[in-house]
Design a protein around this motif. Structure first.
Motif, mmCIF file in Angstrom:
data_model
loop_
_atom_site.group_PDB
_atom_site.id
_atom_site.type_symbol
_atom_site.label_atom_id
_atom_site.label_comp_id
_atom_site.label_asym_id
_atom_site.label_seq_id
_atom_site.Cartn_x
_atom_site.Cartn_y
_atom_site.Cartn_z
ATOM 1 N N HIS A 140 0.849 -1.192 0.000
ATOM 2 C CA HIS A 140 0.000 0.000 0.000
ATOM 3 C C HIS A 140 0.890 1.250 0.000
ATOM 4 N N PRO A 141 0.609 2.240 -0.849
ATOM 5 C CA PRO A 141 1.503 3.397 -0.962
ATOM 6 C C PRO A 141 1.590 4.260 0.304
ATOM 7 N N VAL A 142 0.575 4.230 1.145
ATOM 8 C CA VAL A 142 0.593 5.039 2.371
ATOM 9 C C VAL A 142 0.971 4.203 3.584
ATOM 10 N N TYR A 143 0.295 3.086 3.788
ATOM 11 C CA TYR A 143 0.468 2.318 5.019
ATOM 12 C C TYR A 143 1.727 1.439 5.020
ATOM 13 N N GLN A 144 2.089 0.857 3.888
ATOM 14 C CA GLN A 144 3.304 0.050 3.760
ATOM 15 C C GLN A 144 3.489 -0.914 4.939
ATOM 16 N N GLN A 145 2.486 -1.750 5.170
ATOM 17 C CA GLN A 145 2.495 -2.698 6.284
ATOM 18 C C GLN A 145 3.052 -4.036 5.802
ATOM 19 N N ASP A 146 4.382 -4.108 5.729
ATOM 20 C CA ASP A 146 5.050 -5.263 5.142
ATOM 21 C C ASP A 146 5.589 -6.259 6.166
ATOM 22 N N THR A 147 5.129 -6.185 7.400
ATOM 23 C CA THR A 147 5.439 -7.203 8.403
ATOM 24 C C THR A 147 4.145 -7.538 9.145
ATOM 25 N N LEU A 148 4.140 -8.695 9.807
ATOM 26 C CA LEU A 148 2.966 -9.068 10.607
ATOM 27 C C LEU A 148 2.694 -8.022 11.683
ATOM 28 N N TYR A 149 3.756 -7.556 12.318
ATOM 29 C CA TYR A 149 3.604 -6.557 13.380
ATOM 30 C C TYR A 149 2.943 -5.286 12.833
ATOM 31 N N LYS A 150 3.418 -4.816 11.690
ATOM 32 C CA LYS A 150 2.841 -3.598 11.100
ATOM 33 C C LYS A 150 1.391 -3.816 10.671
ATOM 34 N N MET A 151 1.085 -5.020 10.136
ATOM 35 C CA MET A 151 -0.289 -5.292 9.726
ATOM 36 C C MET A 151 -1.227 -5.294 10.928
ATOM 37 N N ARG A 152 -0.767 -5.825 12.053
ATOM 38 C CA ARG A 152 -1.622 -5.890 13.234
ATOM 39 C C ARG A 152 -1.681 -4.559 13.972
ATOM 40 N N TRP A 153 -0.533 -3.901 14.187
ATOM 41 C CA TRP A 153 -0.495 -2.729 15.067
ATOM 42 C C TRP A 153 -0.353 -1.399 14.344
ATOM 43 N N ASN A 154 0.089 -1.408 13.100
ATOM 44 C CA ASN A 154 0.280 -0.192 12.307
ATOM 45 C C ASN A 154 1.012 0.896 13.104
ATOM 46 N N PRO A 155 2.280 0.689 13.428
ATOM 47 C CA PRO A 155 3.006 1.670 14.241
ATOM 48 C C PRO A 155 3.128 3.041 13.588
ATOM 49 N N GLY A 156 3.028 3.118 12.264
ATOM 50 C CA GLY A 156 3.081 4.411 11.583
ATOM 51 C C GLY A 156 1.860 5.272 11.861
ATOM 52 N N ALA A 164 -6.252 -7.223 11.885
ATOM 53 C CA ALA A 164 -7.013 -8.098 12.778
ATOM 54 C C ALA A 164 -7.240 -7.416 14.117
ATOM 55 N N THR A 165 -8.227 -7.913 14.856
ATOM 56 C CA THR A 165 -8.483 -7.383 16.204
ATOM 57 C C THR A 165 -7.835 -8.235 17.285
ATOM 58 N N ASP A 166 -7.497 -9.467 16.988
ATOM 59 C CA ASP A 166 -6.870 -10.364 17.958
ATOM 60 C C ASP A 166 -5.472 -9.839 18.294
ATOM 61 N N ILE A 167 -5.227 -9.550 19.571
ATOM 62 C CA ILE A 167 -3.918 -8.988 19.936
ATOM 63 C C ILE A 167 -2.782 -9.971 19.700
ATOM 64 N N GLY A 168 -3.081 -11.253 19.628
ATOM 65 C CA GLY A 168 -2.056 -12.256 19.383
ATOM 66 C C GLY A 168 -1.934 -12.670 17.927
ATOM 67 N N TRP A 169 -2.625 -11.992 17.022
ATOM 68 C CA TRP A 169 -2.686 -12.380 15.612
ATOM 69 C C TRP A 169 -1.291 -12.531 15.000
ATOM 70 N N ALA A 170 -0.449 -11.539 15.144
ATOM 71 C CA ALA A 170 0.894 -11.596 14.550
ATOM 72 C C ALA A 170 1.736 -12.671 15.226
ATOM 73 N N TYR A 171 1.694 -12.722 16.528
ATOM 74 C CA TYR A 171 2.502 -13.677 17.284
ATOM 75 C C TYR A 171 2.145 -15.121 16.927
ATOM 76 N N LYS A 172 0.866 -15.388 16.752
ATOM 77 C CA LYS A 172 0.410 -16.752 16.475
ATOM 78 C C LYS A 172 0.959 -17.303 15.156
ATOM 79 N N GLN A 173 1.340 -16.431 14.250
ATOM 80 C CA GLN A 173 1.867 -16.882 12.968
ATOM 81 C C GLN A 173 3.379 -17.084 12.991
ATOM 82 N N THR A 174 4.051 -16.493 13.970
ATOM 83 C CA THR A 174 5.514 -16.524 13.956
ATOM 84 C C THR A 174 6.084 -17.920 14.159
ATOM 85 N N SER A 175 5.447 -18.765 14.957
ATOM 86 C CA SER A 175 5.983 -20.114 15.150
ATOM 87 C C SER A 175 5.941 -20.904 13.847
ATOM 88 N N MET A 176 4.897 -20.710 13.040
ATOM 89 C CA MET A 176 4.815 -21.392 11.751
ATOM 90 C C MET A 176 5.888 -20.860 10.798
#
Length: 197
Positions: A140-156, A164-176
């Motif tokens: 995305h030209p504005v949001y540029q959410q290219d990590t799980l963390y950015k997609m979930r929390w959008n630090p920008g 996602a609304t699940d606070i563990g959404w990004a973490y749950k994918q990291t083990s896989m």
């Protein structure tokens, strides 16, 4: 999910999105392919403008979107003895990434989103869902959410445009993801760690 490797590879190559991430995201969102959203057990048909029927294994629901965007509010009604001849173009739906499956109506809204996107096969849902993720998040030209963390929390822009609304959404994918990379140690690993002030 079995036998879908070529669809994930095609989607990853076409939209420049990490294949391991796509697999991990899909496995999480579909419960390893067991979710009704991903296994074709939900059929959807159109009843009118912004109005659909979602025929699920555990019931039939009439849904009406109160507005023209996917973030509009929805009115959902469970119905008994629905006459399928009332609906147009009833099709099986597949949604491999939970797109549109909002907390208040995950299966109804997620199946309708799949229907509207034309995801009537698992492969179409994989490729089409990847296109959505690439365009609306990763590239995305504005949001540029290219990590799980950015997609979930959008630090920008915290609190906005979150996948996602699940606070563990990004973490749950990291083990896989970790398991995939451990099996192929020659792959380059790049880390992007946001710093807060």
């Amino acid at each position: 999910m079995s036998g879908r490797g070529n669809a994930f590879r095609e989607a990853a190559n076409t939209y420049s999105v990490n294949e391991f991430y796509l697999l991990s995201h899909s496995i999480l969102e579909t419960g390893h392919g067991t979710s009704p959203l991903s296994n074709g057990s939900i059929r959807v048909g159109r009843l009118g403008t912004n109005k659909w029927v979602s025929i699920q294994p555990d019931g039939t629901f009439i849904a009406e979107r109160n507005g023209n965007t996917w973030s509009s509010t929805w009115t959902i009604e469970r119905v008994n003895n629905f006459d399928e001849s009332q609906a147009q173009n009833i099709k099986q739906t597949y949604n491999m990434f939970g797109i549109g499956a909002i907390d208040s109506c995950p299966y109804v809204c997620g199946s309708i989103r799949a229907y509207e996107e034309g995801w009537d096969t698992a492969n179409k849902a994989i490729v089409g869902g990847t296109r959505f993720i690439a365009q609306d998040y990763v590239h995305h030209p504005v949001y540029q959410q290219d990590t799980l963390y950015k997609m979930r929390w959008n630090p920008g822009q915290p609190g906005t445009h979150q996948y996602a609304t699940d606070i563990g959404w990004a973490y749950k994918q990291t083990s896989m993801l970790y398991r995939h990379y451990q099996n192929l140690p020659h792959l380059r690993k790049t880390f992007d760690i946001p710093n807060y002030r």
